[in-house]
Design an enzyme around this catalytic site. Structure first.
Site, short mmCIF file in Angstrom:
data_model
loop_
_atom_site.label_atom_id
_atom_site.label_comp_id
_atom_site.label_asym_id
_atom_site.label_seq_id
_atom_site.Cartn_x
_atom_site.Cartn_y
_atom_site.Cartn_z
N LYS A 149 0.83 -1.20 0.00
CA LYS A 149 0.00 0.00 0.00
C LYS A 149 0.87 1.25 0.00
CE LYS A 149 -3.33 -2.90 0.42
NZ LYS A 149 -4.13 -3.27 -0.75
N ASP A 177 -0.23 -0.74 -4.57
CA ASP A 177 -1.66 -0.50 -4.56
C ASP A 177 -1.95 0.89 -4.00
OD1 ASP A 177 -4.38 -0.65 -4.55
OD2 ASP A 177 -4.52 -2.39 -3.23
N GLU A 202 -1.52 -0.53 -8.98
CA GLU A 202 -2.93 -0.89 -8.92
C GLU A 202 -3.79 0.30 -8.52
OE1 GLU A 202 -4.50 -4.88 -7.97
OE2 GLU A 202 -5.06 -3.95 -6.06
N ASP A 225 -8.86 -2.09 -10.01
CA ASP A 225 -9.45 -2.79 -8.87
C ASP A 225 -10.80 -2.20 -8.51
OD1 ASP A 225 -10.03 -4.13 -6.53
OD2 ASP A 225 -8.30 -3.46 -5.42
N LYS A 249 -12.70 -8.79 -7.17
CA LYS A 249 -13.07 -9.11 -5.79
C LYS A 249 -14.48 -9.70 -5.81
CE LYS A 249 -10.08 -6.17 -2.99
NZ LYS A 249 -9.19 -5.50 -3.94
#
Length: 354
Positions: A149, A177, A202, A225, A249
């Site tokens: 992250k 991400d 991402e 995402d 997801k």
């Protein structure tokens, strides 16, 4: 411990997970779980699953759970949108269908490839040194894929990425991400400054159109995402070439039935996959792995097991999808999902629909 992402604007200390059990008159029961990632990550929250069930459950009573397309049509007519709340009903139906057929969900979805999926660690936002320490802790457990992250201070983001890339092992995959935290100008500047590294970014920006702006002015791989909910989103990503990778997801897209549609279109377009769920324990993780195993290994980058971050496990030890030296397995020779929670640990049901 608190978990930070998206430049520090999102912080989570606990997750609200809802378990759904569907019983049939044939004596079979299906299980599923929906766990939105807190209340502020996406349009969805734990309480929303319970509220939606008041409408969805009565509408599904008497339906054949094996007819998953029909089940989804009933849910979409009863309650447009709210995909995350429909997901557990869909997955529980797949569990029942697989049990009735004597096949795993993976086989029901088209058949699985006998190669475990690499599990990505999830590295919380921090200083470069602290983040590398977190990566090393996962390395010690067999992980070789890492979801890191970043976001917020762009100068610090560059420092974080350079530090991690310089200390990356030869066989490791690291994707960075952003969780939508950069503006297009920031994303373009940072990604181009890091052109000497081969990395994946991402969801750098808030919208698909902003990510498209970044895609047109950079060369590094981009994964989409949080902007992928529906088939229309996937078609836009493919048609406009917004990214080379998608993160599906399962709960966010509405369950396995809708995820299957996204999978088939993306495979045809040569898109690669990261397969996860928004959160949850072993029940959610196992459903995710059944789906991940249906994707050819050449198209599979990584998955994630949220159970690694949780203090409570409601499934018997060793059952369901677990980490095996950095890779995720699905239950062997199972019918349906192949795992169920310990009902006594869940306590009294919040609601029962007959």
């Amino acid at each position: 411990m608190p978990y930070w992402l998206s430049g520090g604007r999102l912080k989570f200390e606990k997750l609200d997970s809802t378990y759904i059990k569907i019983d049939t008159d044939a004596g079979l029961s299906g299980w599923a779980e929906s766990c939105p990632w807190g209340n502020s990550y996406l349009p969805g929250f734990g309480g929303g699953v319970i509220a939606a069930a008041q409408l969805l459950a009565p509408a599904l009573l008497g339906q054949d759970p094996r007819k998953t397309e029909h089940i989804n049509a009933v849910m979409d007519f009863t309650l447009p949108g709210h995909l995350y709340a429909k997901s557990p009903f869909d997955i529980a139906c797949w569990d029942i269908w697989g049990q009735s057929a004597g096949l795993s969900i993976a086989d029901m979805l088209g058949g699985c490839y006998d190669e475990p999926t690499p599990i990505a660690s999830s590295i919380s936002l921090g200083t470069p040194a602290k983040m590398l320490d977190s990566v090393q802790q996962y390395r010690d457990r067999g992980y070789f894929t890492h979801s890191v992250k970043i976001g917020g201070d762009v100068c610090l983001d560059i420092e974080r990425i350079r530090h991690l890339q310089k200390n990356r092992k030869p066989d490791e995959i690291i994707f960075y991400d952003l969780n939508r935290s950069w503006l297009p100008a920031e994303a373009i500047m940072v990604i181009n400054q890091l052109a000497d590294f081969s990395v994946i970014f991402e969801q750098p920006c808030e919208t698909l159109k902003q990510c498209l702006t970044v895609r047109k002015q950079t060369t590094q791989l981009i994964s989409i995402d949080e902007n992928l909910f529906t088939l229309d989103d996937m078609l836009f990503i493919i048609d406009r070439r917004v990214g080379e990778i998608v993160n599906i997801k399962i709960s966010r897209v509405g369950g396995l039935t809708k995820a299957r549609r996204l999978r088939d279109v993306a495979l045809n377009a040569g898109i690669k996959f990261i397969i996860m769920d928004t959160g949850g324990g072993v029940i959610a993780d196992t459903a995710t792995q059944h789906f991940a195993w249906t994707i050819p290994p050449a198209f599979r980058i990584a998955t994630w097991l949220c159970q690694d971050m949780l203090a409570v496990d409601v499934v018997d030890s060793g059952k369901g999808a677990r980490n095996q030296n950095g890779r995720a397995q699905i239950p062997e020779n199972c019918a349906g999902l192949g795992v169920q929670p310990k009902e006594k640990m869940l306590g009294k049901p919040v609601a029962v629909y007959l």
